[in-house]
Scaffold this active site. Structure first.
Site, PDB file in Angstrom:
ATOM      1  N   SER A 173       0.831  -1.188   0.000  1.00 36.45           N
ATOM      2  CA  SER A 173       0.000   0.000   0.000  1.00 36.45           C
ATOM      3  C   SER A 173       0.879   1.257   0.000  1.00 36.45           C
ATOM      4  O   SER A 173       1.656   1.472  -0.913  1.00 36.45           O
ATOM      5  CB  SER A 173      -0.953  -0.032   1.198  1.00 36.45           C
ATOM      6  OG  SER A 173      -2.090   0.774   0.973  1.00 36.45           O
ATOM      7  N   LYS A 225     -18.938  18.483   3.849  1.00 31.27           N
ATOM      8  CA  LYS A 225     -17.914  18.707   4.867  1.00 31.27           C
ATOM      9  C   LYS A 225     -17.716  17.446   5.703  1.00 31.27           C
ATOM     10  O   LYS A 225     -16.612  17.118   6.103  1.00 31.27           O
ATOM     11  CB  LYS A 225     -18.315  19.893   5.755  1.00 31.27           C
ATOM     12  CG  LYS A 225     -17.359  20.150   6.924  1.00 31.27           C
ATOM     13  CD  LYS A 225     -15.976  20.498   6.431  1.00 31.27           C
ATOM     14  CE  LYS A 225     -15.039  20.781   7.595  1.00 31.27           C
ATOM     15  NZ  LYS A 225     -13.662  21.025   7.138  1.00 31.27           N
TER      16      LYS A 225
END
Length: 345
Positions: A173, A225
């Site tokens: 990763s 948000k």
């Protein structure tokens, strides 16, 4: 008399406690006024340690006559080299230098704080004929942390200094995101590589709170948000936006890796799957199957191999001997971070 001693001991304990509190407060005030202390850079010549170990084994195992002959031969060789350098100093070839850096990554890529200083130091003296070797171990972590770590390694490439990344255990990763920046990736036969994907998770206890008649209000300015929350009720629209953010981040990850290693079949590789070293070679994730030890030993004879380590300055807790509380604080921050919303490589 016994009562007097007991009272006196109690008084002393109180006095010591007050003194410790005052000392702690004074230290905190002093640290606020003081400029931040720089860390320290240490350089270890790995060749010397290897030669010393080899000489010790020779001394223990070889016949005295054979050992003596070898030592004579070594001294003769060194003498001839010095004589040749004095005779023609302009023709003397300076040894290649390998700078060895270590990166042991956690979920936040905290080791980047030291690595950026080590890279700055190395680039101040390294030449294009030298090489930087990064011994990398990481299973990945947060996007911004490993993005910065990969950018630090790109500084080496931009300076035209050859960069080799060695992986003995895992570079997955975000760890592979760093590794793919290198000119050459070397991995041990059973090292784990790949996992080119993005993962995020967040617990939600809204139903439990709802049963307990507990309301949670979340107010935001901006439609997205906060897409998913731990405490409030999540919406399908929020989930879709969250998934789309993951896809966008994955596309960015794939573009970065394919830009560094164009030989990869990125669509077949970027599935989040992992491969062991030998399989990773077949899939062009790496260039050589070898341990970092074997790689460094192969250069001891023709290069000066030096390990560069930057040690961060001690924090207030460590300077006052409060390492236990510092460790406790770090664990708490880590636990809270895992519970909060985040995307990670």
């Amino acid at each position: 008399m016994l009562e007097f001693l007991t009272d006196y001991a109690g008084f002393l304990l109180k006095l010591i406690s007050v003194a410790l509190v005052i000392g702690f407060l004074l230290a905190v005030i002093a640290s606020g006024k003081k400029k931040s202390q720089p860390g320290s850079l240490s350089v270890t010549k790995l060749n010397e340690g290897y030669d010393a170990m080899k000489a010790d084994l020779d001394h223990q195992l070889l016949d005295k006559k054979v050992l003596k002959d070898r030592q004579k031969e070594k001294k003769k060789k060194e003498k001839l080299e010095k004589k040749a350098q004095k005779k023609s100093p302009q023709e003397a070839v300076e040894k290649k230098r390998l700078y060895v850096l270590d990166f042991d990554g956690d979920i936040k890529a905290s080791a980047v704080a030291s690595m950026r200083e080590e890279i700055t130091a190395v680039l101040s003296v390294a030449k294009p004929s030298d090489e930087v070797v990064v011994r990398l171990e990481s299973g990945g972590g947060v996007v911004h942390g490993y993005g910065l770590a990969a950018s630090q390694l790109q500084r080496i490439r931009e300076a035209n200094i050859p960069l080799t990344v060695c992986v003995d255990k895992v570079a997955a990763s975000g760890g592979y995101m760093m590794a793919c920046v290198a000119d050459k990736i070397i991995a041990a036969p059973f090292a784990i590589l790949g996992s080119i994907g993005v993962v995020a998770q967040i617990p939600n206890v809204h139903r439990l709170l709802d049963k307990s008649l507990i309301d949670v209000e979340l107010h935001t300015a901006g439609k997205f948000k906060r897409t998913l929350t731990m405490l409030g009720e999540n919406t399908d629209e929020g989930r879709e936006k969250f998934k789309q953010d993951l896809e966008d981040t994955h596309d960015l990850f794939k573009r970065f890796v394919s830009g560094q290693r164009p030989q990869l079949d990125i669509e077949n590789i970027a599935t989040g799957d992992t491969w062991y070293g030998s399989e990773a070679l077949e899939n062009k994730l790496i260039d050589v199957v070898m341990t970092s030890d074997a790689y460094l030993v192969s250069h001891y004879g023709n290069a000066e191999v030096v390990q560069v380590v930057y040690k961060q300055p001690k924090g207030m807790a460590e300077r006052l001997g409060l390492s236990f509380f510092s460790a406790l604080e770090q664990k708490a921050v880590s636990w809270i971070g895992k519970l909060s919303q985040s995307r990670g490589y």
